[in-house]
Scaffold this motif. Structure first.
Motif, PDB file in Angstrom:
ATOM      1  N   SER A 213       0.724  -1.178   0.088  1.00 27.97           N
ATOM      2  CA  SER A 213      -0.022   0.024   0.108  1.00 27.97           C
ATOM      3  C   SER A 213       0.702   1.200   0.022  1.00 27.97           C
ATOM      4  O   SER A 213       1.947   1.094   0.478  1.00 27.97           O
ATOM      5  N   TYR A 214       0.339   2.444  -0.282  1.00 31.05           N
ATOM      6  CA  TYR A 214       0.962   3.509  -0.560  1.00 31.05           C
ATOM      7  C   TYR A 214       0.645   4.647   0.439  1.00 31.05           C
ATOM      8  O   TYR A 214      -0.522   4.907   0.551  1.00 31.05           O
ATOM      9  N   VAL A 215       1.577   5.090   1.413  1.00 34.11           N
ATOM     10  CA  VAL A 215       1.324   5.745   2.460  1.00 34.11           C
ATOM     11  C   VAL A 215       2.028   7.132   2.455  1.00 34.11           C
ATOM     12  O   VAL A 215       3.215   6.977   2.310  1.00 34.11           O
ATOM     13  N   TYR A 216       1.224   8.023   2.327  1.00 33.29           N
ATOM     14  CA  TYR A 216       1.681   9.378   2.547  1.00 33.29           C
ATOM     15  C   TYR A 216       1.516  10.190   3.688  1.00 33.29           C
ATOM     16  O   TYR A 216      -0.012  10.358   3.704  1.00 33.29           O
TER      17      TYR A 216
ATOM     18  N   ASP B 276      -0.644  -3.819  -9.814  1.00 32.73           N
ATOM     19  CA  ASP B 276       0.652  -3.722 -10.412  1.00 32.73           C
ATOM     20  C   ASP B 276       0.798  -2.471 -11.327  1.00 32.73           C
ATOM     21  O   ASP B 276       1.858  -1.639 -11.698  1.00 32.73           O
ATOM     22  N   ILE B 277      -0.378  -2.182 -12.002  1.00 28.33           N
ATOM     23  CA  ILE B 277      -0.549  -0.737 -12.805  1.00 28.33           C
ATOM     24  C   ILE B 277      -0.196   0.349 -11.936  1.00 28.33           C
ATOM     25  O   ILE B 277       0.363   1.378 -12.190  1.00 28.33           O
ATOM     26  N   ILE B 278      -0.907   0.386 -10.861  1.00 28.61           N
ATOM     27  CA  ILE B 278      -0.757   1.586  -9.828  1.00 28.61           C
ATOM     28  C   ILE B 278       0.756   1.865  -9.352  1.00 28.61           C
ATOM     29  O   ILE B 278       1.037   2.765  -9.445  1.00 28.61           O
ATOM     30  N   LYS B 279       1.211   0.688  -8.913  1.00 32.32           N
ATOM     31  CA  LYS B 279       2.652   0.558  -8.808  1.00 32.32           C
ATOM     32  C   LYS B 279       3.410   1.170  -9.527  1.00 32.32           C
ATOM     33  O   LYS B 279       4.575   2.004  -9.324  1.00 32.32           O
ATOM     34  N   GLN B 280       3.306   1.012 -10.903  1.00 32.02           N
ATOM     35  CA  GLN B 280       4.140   1.741 -11.872  1.00 32.02           C
ATOM     36  C   GLN B 280       4.070   3.336 -11.741  1.00 32.02           C
ATOM     37  O   GLN B 280       5.126   4.068 -12.065  1.00 32.02           O
ATOM     38  N   TYR B 281       2.982   3.743 -11.539  1.00 33.31           N
ATOM     39  CA  TYR B 281       2.757   5.182 -11.292  1.00 33.31           C
ATOM     40  C   TYR B 281       3.295   5.672 -10.048  1.00 33.31           C
ATOM     41  O   TYR B 281       3.878   6.623  -9.977  1.00 33.31           O
TER      42      TYR B 281
ATOM     43  N   VAL C 214     -11.990  -1.276  -7.547  1.00 31.76           N
ATOM     44  CA  VAL C 214     -11.983   0.009  -6.883  1.00 31.76           C
ATOM     45  C   VAL C 214     -11.533  -0.302  -5.097  1.00 31.76           C
ATOM     46  O   VAL C 214     -10.462   0.405  -4.843  1.00 31.76           O
ATOM     47  N   GLU C 215     -11.903  -1.400  -4.804  1.00 31.15           N
ATOM     48  CA  GLU C 215     -11.388  -1.702  -3.257  1.00 31.15           C
ATOM     49  C   GLU C 215      -9.845  -1.793  -3.323  1.00 31.15           C
ATOM     50  O   GLU C 215      -9.063  -1.559  -2.319  1.00 31.15           O
ATOM     51  N   ALA C 216      -9.286  -2.632  -4.262  1.00 31.61           N
ATOM     52  CA  ALA C 216      -7.884  -2.847  -4.432  1.00 31.61           C
ATOM     53  C   ALA C 216      -7.159  -1.606  -4.702  1.00 31.61           C
ATOM     54  O   ALA C 216      -6.093  -1.074  -4.059  1.00 31.61           O
ATOM     55  N   ILE C 217      -7.685  -0.635  -5.422  1.00 32.01           N
ATOM     56  CA  ILE C 217      -6.894   0.837  -5.542  1.00 32.01           C
ATOM     57  C   ILE C 217      -7.075   1.509  -4.153  1.00 32.01           C
ATOM     58  O   ILE C 217      -6.058   2.164  -3.807  1.00 32.01           O
TER      59      ILE C 217
ATOM     60  N   GLN D 104      -4.784   0.279  -2.108  1.00 28.13           N
ATOM     61  CA  GLN D 104      -3.207   0.666  -2.252  1.00 28.13           C
ATOM     62  C   GLN D 104      -2.749   1.910  -2.072  1.00 28.13           C
ATOM     63  O   GLN D 104      -1.717   2.268  -1.469  1.00 28.13           O
ATOM     64  N   LEU D 105      -3.751   2.800  -2.412  1.00 29.22           N
ATOM     65  CA  LEU D 105      -3.437   4.288  -2.117  1.00 29.22           C
ATOM     66  C   LEU D 105      -3.915   4.861  -1.004  1.00 29.22           C
ATOM     67  O   LEU D 105      -3.517   6.050  -0.459  1.00 29.22           O
ATOM     68  N   GLY D 106      -4.635   4.056  -0.012  1.00 29.67           N
ATOM     69  CA  GLY D 106      -4.962   4.825   1.269  1.00 29.67           C
ATOM     70  C   GLY D 106      -6.146   5.886   1.272  1.00 29.67           C
ATOM     71  O   GLY D 106      -6.144   6.664   2.059  1.00 29.67           O
ATOM     72  N   ILE D 107      -6.943   5.956   0.000  1.00 31.22           N
ATOM     73  CA  ILE D 107      -7.816   6.980   0.085  1.00 31.22           C
ATOM     74  C   ILE D 107      -9.109   5.985  -0.578  1.00 31.22           C
ATOM     75  O   ILE D 107      -9.080   5.052  -0.834  1.00 31.22           O
ATOM     76  N   ARG D 108     -10.215   6.626  -0.310  1.00 29.93           N
ATOM     77  CA  ARG D 108     -11.478   6.387  -0.967  1.00 29.93           C
ATOM     78  C   ARG D 108     -12.021   6.836  -1.918  1.00 29.93           C
ATOM     79  O   ARG D 108     -11.356   8.014  -2.554  1.00 29.93           O
TER      80      ARG D 108
END
Ligand code: FES
Length: 167
Positions: free
Chosen positions: A5-8, A156-161, A102-105, A108-112
């Motif tokens: 997951s992506y945490v900022y 995997d796609i989001i990870k590239q971004y 959507v739930e996966a994204i 991963q991004l830590g947002i709704r």
């Protein structure tokens, strides 16, 4: 297993700047809009941490800050991410598992859905049919289309971004 997951978090230095702005208007709830406009120049999004600093320094209820921030979003004043992830919410994508995508994204991004990451890099939102029904479920990230998604492949796609590994 390593969590992907992506945490900022809003940097403390930014919170201090926002706190200083809000403190100028302590006990002045009528100046909340002014504070939000000024704070928006410091932080790209009104995270919970930012909202609570404003509420604390202005000495006003947190839900008052939230109601203004929501108002902002309706006016589209809220900044959008560098990458706008659009999830099709029309029927063909829905029956092919859009909800799981959507739930996966979100995880991963830590947002709704409807939110922007605190660093202003990603906005996640629903949109009508993208014209990609034959490869549903589908998303677009800015002007790039991705289809036949699974929760794993979209991560995997989001990870590239996240890694800025995109053209
Ligand atoms: S229904 Fe999702 S792209 Fe058309």
């Amino acid at each position: 297993m390593e969590r992907e997951s992506y945490v900022y978090k809003t940097p403390a230095s930014k919170l201090v700047q926002v706190a200083a702005i809000a403190a100028e208007y302590r006990d002045r709830p009528d100046m909340l809009m002014t504070v939000l406009i000024r704070a928006q120049k410091v932080v790209p999004a009104f995270s919970k941490a930012v909202a609570s600093v404003i509420a604390r320094e202005m000495n006003i209820p947190m839900n008052q800050v939230y109601s203004f921030v929501t108002f902002y979003a309706m006016l589209s004043v809220k900044p959008q991410g560098k990458y706008i992830v659009r999830m099709c919410k029309s029927a063909p994508c829905h029956v092919h598992g859009a909800k799981e995508i959507v739930e996966a994204i979100e995880e991963q991004l830590g947002i709704r859905i409807g939110e922007t990451t605190e660093d202003g890099r990603f906005t996640l939102e629903y949109c009508p049919c993208l014209g990609l029904c034959e490869i549903s479920p589908a998303i677009m990230i800015n002007d790039k289309a991705y289809g036949n998604l699974t929760p794993e492949s979209v991560k995997d796609i989001i990870k590239q971004y996240i890694r800025e590994d995109v053209e």
